[in-house]
Scaffold this active site. Structure first.
Site, PDB file in Angstrom:
ATOM      1  N   HIS A 508       0.822  -1.204   0.000  1.00 44.91           N
ATOM      2  CA  HIS A 508       0.000   0.000   0.000  1.00 44.91           C
ATOM      3  C   HIS A 508       0.866   1.268   0.000  1.00 44.91           C
ATOM      4  CE1 HIS A 508      -3.853  -2.106   1.801  1.00 44.91           C
ATOM      5  NE2 HIS A 508      -3.591  -2.460   0.566  1.00 44.91           N
ATOM      6  N   HIS A 551      -8.431  -0.521   2.239  1.00 45.94           N
ATOM      7  CA  HIS A 551      -7.413  -0.868   1.247  1.00 45.94           C
ATOM      8  C   HIS A 551      -7.398   0.269   0.234  1.00 45.94           C
ATOM      9  CE1 HIS A 551      -7.166  -5.328   2.325  1.00 45.94           C
ATOM     10  NE2 HIS A 551      -7.861  -4.725   3.254  1.00 45.94           N
TER      11      HIS A 551
HETATM   12  P1  FAD Z   1      -1.465   1.025 -10.712  1.00 44.49           P
HETATM   13  O1  FAD Z   1      -2.815   0.430 -10.718  1.00 44.49           O
HETATM   14  O2  FAD Z   1      -0.334   0.181 -10.302  1.00 44.49           O
HETATM   15  O3  FAD Z   1      -1.212   1.630 -12.139  1.00 44.49           O
HETATM   16  C1  FAD Z   1       0.048   2.022 -12.626  1.00 44.49           C
HETATM   17  C2  FAD Z   1       0.174   1.597 -14.071  1.00 44.49           C
HETATM   18  O4  FAD Z   1       1.251   2.278 -14.675  1.00 44.49           O
HETATM   19  C3  FAD Z   1       0.455   0.105 -14.238  1.00 44.49           C
HETATM   20  O5  FAD Z   1      -0.436  -0.434 -15.175  1.00 44.49           O
HETATM   21  C4  FAD Z   1       1.896   0.063 -14.725  1.00 44.49           C
HETATM   22  O6  FAD Z   1       2.196  -1.033 -15.543  1.00 44.49           O
HETATM   23  C5  FAD Z   1       1.990   1.375 -15.477  1.00 44.49           C
HETATM   24  N1  FAD Z   1       3.343   1.916 -15.582  1.00 44.49           N
HETATM   25  C6  FAD Z   1       4.264   2.071 -14.613  1.00 44.49           C
HETATM   26  N2  FAD Z   1       5.377   2.631 -15.110  1.00 44.49           N
HETATM   27  C7  FAD Z   1       5.154   2.865 -16.419  1.00 44.49           C
HETATM   28  C8  FAD Z   1       5.923   3.445 -17.464  1.00 44.49           C
HETATM   29  N3  FAD Z   1       7.140   3.935 -17.248  1.00 44.49           N
HETATM   30  N4  FAD Z   1       5.376   3.498 -18.688  1.00 44.49           N
HETATM   31  C9  FAD Z   1       4.131   3.027 -18.936  1.00 44.49           C
HETATM   32  N5  FAD Z   1       3.357   2.470 -17.977  1.00 44.49           N
HETATM   33  C10 FAD Z   1       3.858   2.401 -16.729  1.00 44.49           C
HETATM   34  N6  FAD Z   1      -6.046  -2.517  -2.720  1.00 44.49           N
HETATM   35  C11 FAD Z   1      -7.319  -2.780  -2.396  1.00 44.49           C
HETATM   36  O7  FAD Z   1      -8.120  -1.851  -2.298  1.00 44.49           O
HETATM   37  N7  FAD Z   1      -7.733  -4.054  -2.124  1.00 44.49           N
HETATM   38  C12 FAD Z   1      -6.895  -5.109  -2.178  1.00 44.49           C
HETATM   39  O8  FAD Z   1      -7.306  -6.249  -1.958  1.00 44.49           O
HETATM   40  C13 FAD Z   1      -5.559  -4.851  -2.522  1.00 44.49           C
HETATM   41  N8  FAD Z   1      -4.676  -5.874  -2.589  1.00 44.49           N
HETATM   42  C14 FAD Z   1      -3.444  -5.642  -3.124  1.00 44.49           C
HETATM   43  C15 FAD Z   1      -2.625  -6.729  -3.370  1.00 44.49           C
HETATM   44  C16 FAD Z   1      -1.413  -6.558  -4.010  1.00 44.49           C
HETATM   45  C17 FAD Z   1      -0.553  -7.732  -4.302  1.00 44.49           C
HETATM   46  C18 FAD Z   1      -0.995  -5.257  -4.382  1.00 44.49           C
HETATM   47  C19 FAD Z   1       0.306  -5.043  -5.084  1.00 44.49           C
HETATM   48  C20 FAD Z   1      -1.799  -4.147  -4.093  1.00 44.49           C
HETATM   49  C21 FAD Z   1      -3.022  -4.334  -3.480  1.00 44.49           C
HETATM   50  N9  FAD Z   1      -3.891  -3.275  -3.247  1.00 44.49           N
HETATM   51  C22 FAD Z   1      -5.166  -3.521  -2.834  1.00 44.49           C
HETATM   52  C23 FAD Z   1      -3.508  -1.891  -3.568  1.00 44.49           C
HETATM   53  C24 FAD Z   1      -4.167  -1.306  -4.811  1.00 44.49           C
HETATM   54  O9  FAD Z   1      -4.474  -2.306  -5.749  1.00 44.49           O
HETATM   55  C25 FAD Z   1      -3.247  -0.237  -5.436  1.00 44.49           C
HETATM   56  O10 FAD Z   1      -2.922   0.705  -4.451  1.00 44.49           O
HETATM   57  C26 FAD Z   1      -3.885   0.499  -6.589  1.00 44.49           C
HETATM   58  O11 FAD Z   1      -4.377  -0.404  -7.537  1.00 44.49           O
HETATM   59  C27 FAD Z   1      -2.857   1.449  -7.213  1.00 44.49           C
HETATM   60  O12 FAD Z   1      -3.440   2.156  -8.272  1.00 44.49           O
HETATM   61  P2  FAD Z   1      -2.556   3.201  -9.090  1.00 44.49           P
HETATM   62  O13 FAD Z   1      -3.437   3.783 -10.126  1.00 44.49           O
HETATM   63  O14 FAD Z   1      -1.895   4.123  -8.141  1.00 44.49           O
HETATM   64  O15 FAD Z   1      -1.387   2.354  -9.766  1.00 44.49           O
END
Ligand code: FAD
Length: 571
Positions: A508, A551
């Site tokens: 997280h 979460h």
């Molecule tokens: P992300 O969804 O990670 O999006 C970032 C995107 O950017 C990715 O697709 C990545 O590939 C892309 N990217 C990165 N760098 C580059 C680049 N240089 N060029 C192009 N693309 C790039 N939260 C919950 O609410 N419930 C849960 O049960 C839960 N379980 C979890 C279990 C695990 C194993 C993990 C890792 C996290 C969990 N979380 C959970 C947390 C939650 O899923 C994340 O905090 C949230 O999805 C993050 O969203 P985001 O948009 O910040 O990033």
């Protein structure tokens, strides 16, 4: 592709990025490009299987970021997982849909982010959500599932609900009785997504009830809209850095990308570049683009475009441990048991008032330690302010201080847990001007003793729950850590080896491009625009100023929904 121009370029087709891309492309004459490093996982069973948690770990859709050696936690590094696919981390996460305590979101406003509070965010939680009403599904009758419709959306893109595989044999009710029988009871909470999380509940998940598959950001926000001619997605394309218009103002005019064929090119943005690459990537992309601490950037020969030293600072994560017990009865592993309890400080700590007073006295020293460990880039006085707000949340507002999950499996019961609001803060920074190089990620797990104390106390609490009837009678001996490893009545020191030796990241990470006033270390303002730029925003988990007790994904979705309205000029 190399000479295309889009109005908006969204970097990262993950949880937040696809929300923003979807909402912006609702405007027919607005063109949107999503750049995503991963591919499509629409038919990947490691993603779709609602019982598949963990199957994607270590595969090519897991970034598996490695931290530095964690000096306060036995010296070993940790792996912080994150999804590398269209849909981002929502394609590999645990599906849990749990928001935050209202007071925590109100703290975002209290720290200086006008307009960001529970009341203004709740409509966006609801806007994104399509709750699959459990009362319509007879199989959920008697399962113990409850919710309050006032707090839910029913027509948004993201399907949320309880699965058709929900266990329905009375265990949920027995657990509830167990929690009521504790010497300090933890009450049943009808709906932990209402802004009041404290209590014991059966929580919903991001899944499609009818199909019994995972609901991720791509399935909710992209695939049903993929025919929009003004919405393009480039898969397997790595964003390297933002490119800038000539002139004094920091105005982005595009993004340098490496395409799937290995060719590097620049794609142009007429209006904005929106970073949504996740909390461990977006700050690094800012640094690669010349936004950050000049001392960090100059090490790698990157010219400073904007001096914003707190980029990548204030990294916060939680630490996850688990206890396991024998079960006298064998359980069907194809049943879902999504049981959570959220004790407040008064429920978790036997000496909560004294502990709170002691912690309050320690806060100035904590703030100084965190500031110094991170090179005094965020000032100790500012960190103290954040800590005092966090203290008030814990000891005045009564937010949950731990999350305790319980799931039966085969002949065991497992209980994963974590302190909800650790105080330790670390950082993430680039390690090279090469955009594909691994970043230096240092969450500084267990730097402060309160964080350890919460972790120990949660373990003791679980032991107490497992020795309270009726659960006490249903469970057998403790398997992990086991009484021979950590004896009954063990003191903190006896717990340390297990807790610090066996913990993992709770996955997280947040606050690495914090939404805060600039003078106290902010990277983005309340419109999520990066200070000093005219058209670069960050919309992912990096911007959350404080950890939430739920979460992250539900809050990430809601923040991104609100961000889209801000970008559209509606707020
Ligand atoms: P992300 O969804 O990670 O999006 C970032 C995107 O950017 C990715 O697709 C990545 O590939 C892309 N990217 C990165 N760098 C580059 C680049 N240089 N060029 C192009 N693309 C790039 N939260 C919950 O609410 N419930 C849960 O049960 C839960 N379980 C979890 C279990 C695990 C194993 C993990 C890792 C996290 C969990 N979380 C959970 C947390 C939650 O899923 C994340 O905090 C949230 O999805 C993050 O969203 P985001 O948009 O910040 O990033």
């Amino acid at each position: 592709k190399s000479d295309s121009t889009y109005d908006y370029i969204v970097v990262g087709g993950g949880t937040s990025g696809l929300v923003v891309a979807n909402r912006l492309s609702e405007q027919k004459h607005t063109t949107v490009l999503v750049i995503e490093a991963g591919g499509s996982v629409y038919n990947n069973p490691n993603v779709t299987d609602t019982f598949g948690y963990g199957k994607a770990f270590g595969t090519d859709i897991d970034w598996a970021y490695k931290t530095t050696d964690q000096e306060y936690a036995g010296g070993s590094p940790q792996i912080v997982r994150a999804g590398k696919a269209l849909g981002g981390t929502s394609t590999i996460n645990g599906l849990v849909y749990l928001r935050a305590q209202a007071a925590q979101i109100d703290a975002w406003e209290a720290v200086g982010n006008k307009g960001w509070n529970w009341k203004t965010l709740l409509p966006y939680f609801k806007k994104g959500e399509q709750l699959q009403d459990p009362t319509k599904y007879p199989v959920l009758d008697g399962s113990g599932v409850t919710f309050d419709p006032a707090y839910h959306g029913f027509t948004g893109p993201l399907k949320v609900g309880w699965p058709s595989t929900q266990l329905n044999d009375g265990l949920a009710q027995k657990l509830n009785v167990t929690y009521q029988n504790l010497d300090v009871p933890v009450q049943f909470n009808n709906d932990p997504n209402s802004g009041d999380m404290v209590g014991y509940s059966l929580y919903p998940k991001t899944l499609d009830y009818e199909l019994n598959i995972r609901e991720d950001a791509a399935r909710a926000y992209y695939y049903p809209y993929q025919n929009r001619t003004n919405l393009h997605v480039w898969l397997n394309t790595h964003a390297n850095k933002i490119t800038w218009k000539d002139g004094h103002e920091a105005t982005a005019d595009g993004v340098e990308v490496t395409l799937s064929n290995g060719k590097t090119t620049v794609v142009k943005a007429a209006r904005e570049v929106i970073l949504a690459a996740g909390a461990l990537k977006s700050p690094v992309l800012l640094e690669l683009s010349g936004i950050g601490n000049p001392d960090v950037l100059s090490k790698y020969g990157i010219a400073t475009k904007i001096n914003l030293p707190t980029v990548g600072e204030n990294l916060q994560d939680q630490m996850n441990n688990g206890l396991q017990f024998e079960s006298k009865k064998s359980h069907d592993d194809n049943k879902s048991t999504d049981y959570v309890s959220y004790p407040s400080a008064a429920q978790l700590f036997p000496n909560s008032t004294a502990l709170g007073a002691d912690l309050l006295r320690k806060l100035p020293a904590y703030a100084a330690q965190v500031a110094s460990a991170n090179g005094n880039i965020t000032k100790a006085s500012d960190i103290y302010r954040f800590f005092k707000i966090q203290w008030d949340l814990i000891f005045k507002d009564g937010i949950p201080v731990a999350e305790i999950l319980l799931s039966p499996s085969g002949n065991t019961y497992s209980s994963e847990y974590w302190g909800s609001v650790p105080f330790s803060r670390g950082s993430v920074h680039l390690s090279s001007a090469d955009p594909t190089a691994a970043a230096i990620i240092d969450p500084k797990y267990f730097m402060l003793d309160f964080d350890f104390e919460a972790q120990v106390q949660a373990a003791r609490f679980i032991r107490k729950v497992f020795s309270t009837e009726p659960l006490g009678d249903m469970a057998g001996a403790e398997i992990v850590p086991g009484l021979s490893t950590v004896p009954a009545g063990a003191d903190d020191e006896d717990w340390a080896d297990f807790i610090k030796g066996k913990y993992r990241s709770n996955f997280h990470p947040i606050t690495t491009a914090a939404m805060l006033p600039k003078e106290i270390g902010g990277v983005v303002d309340t419109s999520l625009k990066v200070y000093g730029t005219s058209n670069v925003r960050v919309v992912d988990a990096s911007v959350m100023p404080f950890q939430v007790c739920g979460h992250l994904q539900s809050t990430v979705y809601a923040v991104a929904e609100r961000a889209a309205d801000i970008i559209k000029g509606r707020l």
